[in-house]
Design an enzyme around this catalytic site. Structure first.
Site, PDB file in Angstrom:
ATOM      1  N   ASP A 204      -0.234  -5.384   5.947  1.00 23.45           N
ATOM      2  CA  ASP A 204      -1.296  -6.196   5.392  1.00 23.45           C
ATOM      3  C   ASP A 204      -1.092  -6.397   3.891  1.00 23.45           C
ATOM      4  O   ASP A 204      -0.412  -5.376   3.348  1.00 23.45           O
ATOM      5  CB  ASP A 204      -2.522  -5.591   5.901  1.00 23.45           C
ATOM      6  CG  ASP A 204      -2.931  -4.376   5.080  1.00 23.45           C
ATOM      7  OD1 ASP A 204      -1.906  -3.400   5.254  1.00 23.45           O
ATOM      8  OD2 ASP A 204      -3.988  -3.995   4.517  1.00 23.45           O
ATOM      9  N   GLU A 205      -1.785  -7.394   3.403  1.00 21.82           N
ATOM     10  CA  GLU A 205      -1.856  -7.528   1.887  1.00 21.82           C
ATOM     11  C   GLU A 205      -0.405  -7.294   0.916  1.00 21.82           C
ATOM     12  O   GLU A 205      -0.709  -6.596  -0.032  1.00 21.82           O
ATOM     13  CB  GLU A 205      -2.786  -6.579   1.397  1.00 21.82           C
ATOM     14  CG  GLU A 205      -4.417  -7.030   1.929  1.00 21.82           C
ATOM     15  CD  GLU A 205      -5.539  -5.903   1.391  1.00 21.82           C
ATOM     16  OE1 GLU A 205      -6.511  -6.592   0.711  1.00 21.82           O
ATOM     17  OE2 GLU A 205      -5.299  -4.792   1.386  1.00 21.82           O
ATOM     18  N   VAL A 206       0.431  -8.081   1.468  1.00 22.55           N
ATOM     19  CA  VAL A 206       1.849  -8.007   0.938  1.00 22.55           C
ATOM     20  C   VAL A 206       1.790  -9.276  -0.166  1.00 22.55           C
ATOM     21  O   VAL A 206       1.062 -10.219  -0.093  1.00 22.55           O
ATOM     22  CB  VAL A 206       2.902  -8.247   1.483  1.00 22.55           C
ATOM     23  CG1 VAL A 206       4.084  -8.154   0.848  1.00 22.55           C
ATOM     24  CG2 VAL A 206       2.861  -7.135   2.714  1.00 22.55           C
TER      25      VAL A 206
ATOM     26  N   HIS B  31       0.816  -1.312   0.048  1.00 20.67           N
ATOM     27  CA  HIS B  31      -0.113  -0.123   0.133  1.00 20.67           C
ATOM     28  C   HIS B  31       0.704   1.139   0.008  1.00 20.67           C
ATOM     29  O   HIS B  31       0.475   2.224   0.669  1.00 20.67           O
ATOM     30  CB  HIS B  31      -0.975  -0.004   1.290  1.00 20.67           C
ATOM     31  CG  HIS B  31      -1.870  -1.099   1.297  1.00 20.67           C
ATOM     32  ND1 HIS B  31      -3.194  -0.745   0.249  1.00 20.67           N
ATOM     33  CD2 HIS B  31      -2.035  -2.243   1.844  1.00 20.67           C
ATOM     34  CE1 HIS B  31      -3.999  -2.090   0.505  1.00 20.67           C
ATOM     35  NE2 HIS B  31      -3.333  -2.851   1.222  1.00 20.67           N
TER      36      HIS B  31
END
Ligand SMILES: *[C@@H]1O[C@H](CO)[C@@H](O)[C@H](O)[C@H]1NC(C)=O
Ligand SMILES: *[C@@H]1O[C@H](CO)[C@@H](O)[C@H](O)[C@H]1NC(C)=O
Ligand SMILES: *[C@@H]1O[C@H](CO)[C@@H](O)[C@H](O)[C@H]1NC(C)=O
Ligand SMILES: *[C@@H]1O[C@H](CO)[C@@H](O)[C@H](O)[C@H]1NC(C)=O
Ligand SMILES: *[C@@H]1O[C@H](CO)[C@@H](O)[C@H](O)[C@H]1NC(C)=O
Ligand SMILES: *[C@@H]1O[C@H](CO)[C@@H](O)[C@H](O)[C@H]1NC(C)=O
Ligand SMILES: *[C@@H]1O[C@H](CO)[C@@H](O)[C@H](O)[C@H]1NC(C)=O
Length: 580
Positions: free
Chosen positions: A345-347, A277
């Protein structure tokens, strides 16, 4: 469709209760009368743990009402007494002086007794937030251990006041309340990266939060789309990463927001999400980002899964130097708040692993996969946080990866079967994280950016689907942890991700939908009748309108003089002396 026509048609069938300020028409459609108990005009939201009240009233003379406390020169209390003036005595209504009434039926004063006798500067997670409130005819007392409990008591007192049909300000003559929150952490997530939220809008959210006893602003400041946080150390972050030079939060703006929150007993936890992100950060520091490869081809977005160039390259020493300097600055800016949310998060490991430099790095360092690399990155950032004296909050992903986290890390649970089909339920994660000794916060079922239109409709009941869904969530559902683990489930957070919201709609999107969650996080587990609650919430929604929050409707009907955009017919404000 004309509601008026329906009102006349349905008069015989449906109960219509009209107060001067509220009008509640208790059906969704003419053919669906609502169940549930109509609300008192002064029913507090969220429902106190214990409340009893007499059925007779006392009146308040705006000229002679006094509210004062045993703490002198305490900014939190002084500011509250100042700001509640216009809440106790709403503008646009000429409140009548009850001079013709019997003296014993006038509430003359409220005294706030803060037992610690200390003016605390900033609220902490496990502070005592409780208060007791009594009204006995002419006098009221709010008892609290500290200023934060006192603020909760003042808020409840403000909600107990209502305006009668003939414009007297009244409350029940005898009231007895003992109140405390079920969970110490009651958060709202605002995302100022997908769209920018102007400072006045954020302040209105904070006002609405205080009206609902939320006490944490989780400020998701930055993301792929924009970087509006002005850093004095790295000004290029906003120069390159903000939507424009106007779409930024200057150091003065940030302090303004922090102070507005603090004075309302609200902590502000900033989130600077890494290593994913960060596309906007990459506009200032392109060299920090990872090139994803498709075979030998660099810069390949993997559409539908991940954009190109939005993850930091954890193999680069410059990344850690930057993070060290930047987090130090953040810690100073948010100087009272121990926690910084680090995201994590969300790597997307496939991107890392596609990159030849990263592959070499893994080989050289005895790592074999993306999880190893995430651990390598996360453990360095978490160490940095400890070295600058900060505590970390993270999305659950980094913990899912098995990274060893400092024991005081707060884990935020966002995954659930309803968001990711192959995920276990949020109750599984909550039980696991708290049983491992971490504090945990639940966001998974409270993603208020996801909107759902319609009725919850069964033979027994008909009501707003969304409200019904959130109101019925019990954070301890299917919880398997022991008593110590239960203590570590510290609360929940309503998240408003901003893909489709900005200053035009964020207030009416969040309020009063988040109020359902406010009651879930504050009130007793026994306060669980959504049919009664919707009537109280409707009253509370009119209350928010009266306080200038454009909260969306709950039931059909109207809110007296406070409809948005309505011309006021009674604008002569009462003149009153307000002493404290
Ligand atoms: C409320 O409850 C308290 C404690 O049980 C009692 O002393 C008080 O008389 C009650 N007040 C009213 C108005 O019912
Ligand atoms: C105040 O009294 C009325 C009855 O006159 C009652 O319906 C209402 O619930 C009471 N208010 C509160 C907050 O209990
Ligand atoms: C509220 O009242 C209860 C019962 O008397 C008491 O145990 C508690 O300490 C009081 N709380 C405060 C903040 O005064
Ligand atoms: C890699 O490129 C090929 C050929 O353009 C394409 O078919 C494939 O979908 C790409 N793979 C990914 C993961 O993007
Ligand atoms: C990698 O592992 C090998 C064999 O286990 C070991 O000899 C070597 O020192 C390790 N290298 C690093 C950088 O840890
Ligand atoms: C990643 O590799 C490590 C060993 O380097 C191994 O212990 C771990 O299970 C692997 N994780 C995944 C998700 O493959
Ligand atoms: C709790 O478990 C029951 C039975 O498996 C399931 O139906 C329900 O959805 C679960 N609730 C939550 C919140 O996980």
């Amino acid at each position: 469709m004309s509601y008026r026509l329906h009102i006349f048609q349905c008069l015989l069938t449906f109960i219509i209760s009209i107060h001067h300020v509220y009008c509640i028409i208790d059906y969704i459609e003419a053919k669906y009368p609502l169940k549930g108990k109509p609300s008192a005009p002064n029913a507090p939201w969220p429902q106190p743990q214990y409340l009893n009240a007499s059925s007779d009233y006392v009146y308040i003379d705006p000229n002679f009402f006094v509210i004062h406390s045993n703490l002198k020169d305490c900014d939190v209390i002084d500011n509250a007494l100042q700001r509640y003036k216009s809440i106790f005595f709403p503008p646009k209504i000429s409140i009548q002086n009850p001079d013709r009434l019997d003296e014993s039926r006038i509430l003359l004063s409220v005294f706030i007794l803060i037992q610690s006798k200390q003016c605390h500067t900033y609220p902490q997670l496990r502070d005592d937030q409780s208060y007791n409130l009594t009204i006995e005819s002419s006098y009221g007392i709010i008892y609290a251990e500290n200023v934060w409990g006192a603020l909760n008591g003042i808020e409840t007192f403000s909600q107990l006041l209502f305006i009668t049909d003939d414009n007297y300000l009244a409350t029940n003559a005898s009231i007895y309340i003992q109140d405390w929150p079920r969970f110490p952490y009651r958060g709202i997530l605002l995302d100022t990266a997908r769209h920018f939220l102007p400072v006045p809008i954020i302040k209105q959210h904070l006002d609405a939060m205080a009206s609902n006893k939320f006490n944490v602003l989780h400020w998701h400041i930055t993301d792929d789309q924009s970087w509006p946080f002005v850093s004095e150390t790295f000004p290029q972050l906003t120069e390159k990463g903000a939507f424009s030079s106007a779409h930024v939060y200057t150091p003065e703006n940030v302090q303004d927001i922090l102070e507005h929150a603090r004075l309302r007993g609200i902590r502000t936890i900033p989130e600077f999400d890494t290593p994913g992100h960060v596309a906007a950060l990459g506009r200032a520091f392109p060299e920090f980002l990872t090139d994803c490869y498709n075979g030998s081809m660099p810069c390949q977005a993997i559409y539908g899964v991940h954009a190109e160039r939005e993850i930091l390259d954890p193999t680069k020493a410059e990344v850690y130097n930057f993070m060290n300097e930047f987090l130090k600055e953040v810690k100073e800016v948010f100087k009272y708040e121990p926690y910084i949310h680090l995201g994590m998060d969300e790597v997307y490991p496939a991107c890392w692993l596609s990159n030849p430099n990263i592959k070499n790095f893994l080989n050289e360092n005895n790592m074999s996969n993306g999880t190893d690399l995430m651990s390598y990155f996360a453990s360095q950032i978490l160490k940095l946080m400890q070295s600058i004296g900060g505590k970390s909050m993270v999305w659950q992903d980094v913990w899912d990866d098995g990274v060893k986290l400092p024991s005081d890390t707060v884990i935020e649970i966002w995954k659930d079967t309803s968001l990711l089909s192959d995920s276990p339920s949020w109750s599984y994660y909550l039980s696991k994280a708290t049983s491992e000794g971490y504090d945990a916060v639940l966001a998974a079922p409270f993603y208020l950016n996801m909107i759902e239109y319609g009725k919850y409709n069964t033979p027994e009941s008909v009501m707003n689907l969304e409200f019904f869904k959130w109101y019925n969530i019990d954070l301890f559902a299917n919880f398997t942890g022991d008593d110590d683990a239960r203590q570590r489930l510290i609360g929940g957070e309503a998240a408003l991700w901003a893909e489709f919201v900005d200053g035009t709609n964020s207030l009416s999107r969040l309020w009063p939908r988040a109020s359902a969650i406010a009651e879930r996080l504050w009130s007793s587990i026994d306060v669980n009748n959504p049919e009664d609650a919707q009537f109280r919430l409707d009253v509370h929604r009119c209350r928010m309108l009266r306080r200038g929050i454009p909260a969306a409707p709950v039931l059909n009907g109207y809110c007296g003089l406070y409809e948005v955009g309505m011309k006021q017919s009674m604008v002569n404000e009462p003149i009153f002396n307000y002493i404290h």
